[in-house]
Design a protein around this motif. Structure first.
Motif, PDB file in Angstrom:
ATOM      1  N   ASP A  47      31.972 -29.188 -25.759  1.00  0.00           N
ATOM      2  CA  ASP A  47      32.971 -30.226 -25.601  1.00  0.00           C
ATOM      3  C   ASP A  47      32.420 -31.489 -26.254  1.00  0.00           C
ATOM      4  O   ASP A  47      31.461 -32.079 -25.772  1.00  0.00           O
ATOM      5  N   ALA A  50      31.780 -34.617 -24.143  1.00  0.00           N
ATOM      6  CA  ALA A  50      30.822 -34.599 -23.025  1.00  0.00           C
ATOM      7  C   ALA A  50      29.544 -35.335 -23.421  1.00  0.00           C
ATOM      8  O   ALA A  50      29.074 -35.248 -24.552  1.00  0.00           O
ATOM      9  N   ARG A 139      28.454 -29.656 -14.598  1.00  0.00           N
ATOM     10  CA  ARG A 139      29.436 -30.349 -15.421  1.00  0.00           C
ATOM     11  C   ARG A 139      30.210 -31.273 -14.495  1.00  0.00           C
ATOM     12  O   ARG A 139      30.839 -30.819 -13.541  1.00  0.00           O
ATOM     13  N   ARG A 141      33.100 -34.252 -13.936  1.00  0.00           N
ATOM     14  CA  ARG A 141      34.281 -34.924 -14.474  1.00  0.00           C
ATOM     15  C   ARG A 141      34.608 -36.083 -13.545  1.00  0.00           C
ATOM     16  O   ARG A 141      35.015 -35.864 -12.412  1.00  0.00           O
ATOM     17  N   THR A 142      34.383 -37.293 -14.023  1.00  0.00           N
ATOM     18  CA  THR A 142      34.755 -38.487 -13.263  1.00  0.00           C
ATOM     19  C   THR A 142      36.030 -39.037 -13.901  1.00  0.00           C
ATOM     20  O   THR A 142      36.544 -38.461 -14.862  1.00  0.00           O
ATOM     21  N   ASP A 145      34.399 -40.243 -17.372  1.00  0.00           N
ATOM     22  CA  ASP A 145      33.435 -39.488 -18.167  1.00  0.00           C
ATOM     23  C   ASP A 145      33.505 -37.989 -17.939  1.00  0.00           C
ATOM     24  O   ASP A 145      33.944 -37.522 -16.885  1.00  0.00           O
ATOM     25  N   LEU A 146      33.018 -37.268 -18.930  1.00  0.00           N
ATOM     26  CA  LEU A 146      32.702 -35.852 -18.805  1.00  0.00           C
ATOM     27  C   LEU A 146      31.220 -35.746 -19.141  1.00  0.00           C
ATOM     28  O   LEU A 146      30.788 -36.125 -20.228  1.00  0.00           O
TER      29      LEU A 146
END
Length: 154
Positions: A47, A50, A139, A141-142, A145-146
């Motif tokens: 990704d 990321a 991993r 995810r916020t 962000d990633l």
């Protein structure tokens, strides 16, 4: 006298032979399901958005031993920019916190196993009751962000 098979016919024959060999290999020597899942998991990490969270502390390498504690939990700290992830790895699973405190969806990625999602609460705390058994990564995810951590062996 001309040749019977032209370039198009030769390419078609080659494609047929390749497909027959592919089918034979799939039957006689199939790709193990675990290896296929690992390949799919690795591709899922590809990704471009990321950010990689660097391992900044690992108690196996950086901590001083404490007398009387036979099997201490492994403590890990990852950092990606302003985001820090502290993780405690035990025989019962993972306990961690995202700092600064924020909600996040966290996937515990493992080798042949599927990603196991957990959710961090508004204080950034999360738990997973499945301990990693091999190579693993997180991993996150916020809202903004990633982030993907480095892969480590449990």
């Amino acid at each position: 006298m001309g040749r019977e098979g032209g370039p198009d016919e030769d390419e078609f024959a080659d494609a047929l032979l390749e497909e027959e060999l592919r089918q034979a290999a799939a039957v006689l020597d199939p790709v193990p399901a675990e290896l296929l899942q690992t390949a799919l998991d690795a591709f899922a990490l590809h990704d471009l958005d990321a950010r990689l969270a660097e391992l900044t502390f690992d108690s196996l390498m950086d901590a001083l031993p404490v007398r009387g504690i036979m099997d201490p939990p492994r403590m890990l700290t990852f950092r990606a920019g302003e985001v820090t992830v502290d993780v405690e790895v035990t025989a019962d699973g993972l306990i961690g916190q995202v700092l600064p405190p924020q909600s996040a969806r966290i996937e515990v990625l493992g080798g042949p196993g599927a990603a196991r999602p957990v959710t961090a609460d508004t204080l950034g705390r999360f738990t997973s009751d499945t301990p990693p058994t091999g190579p693993f990564a997180l991993r996150l995810r916020t809202d903004a962000d990633l982030i993907v951590t480095e892969w480590l062996r449990a």
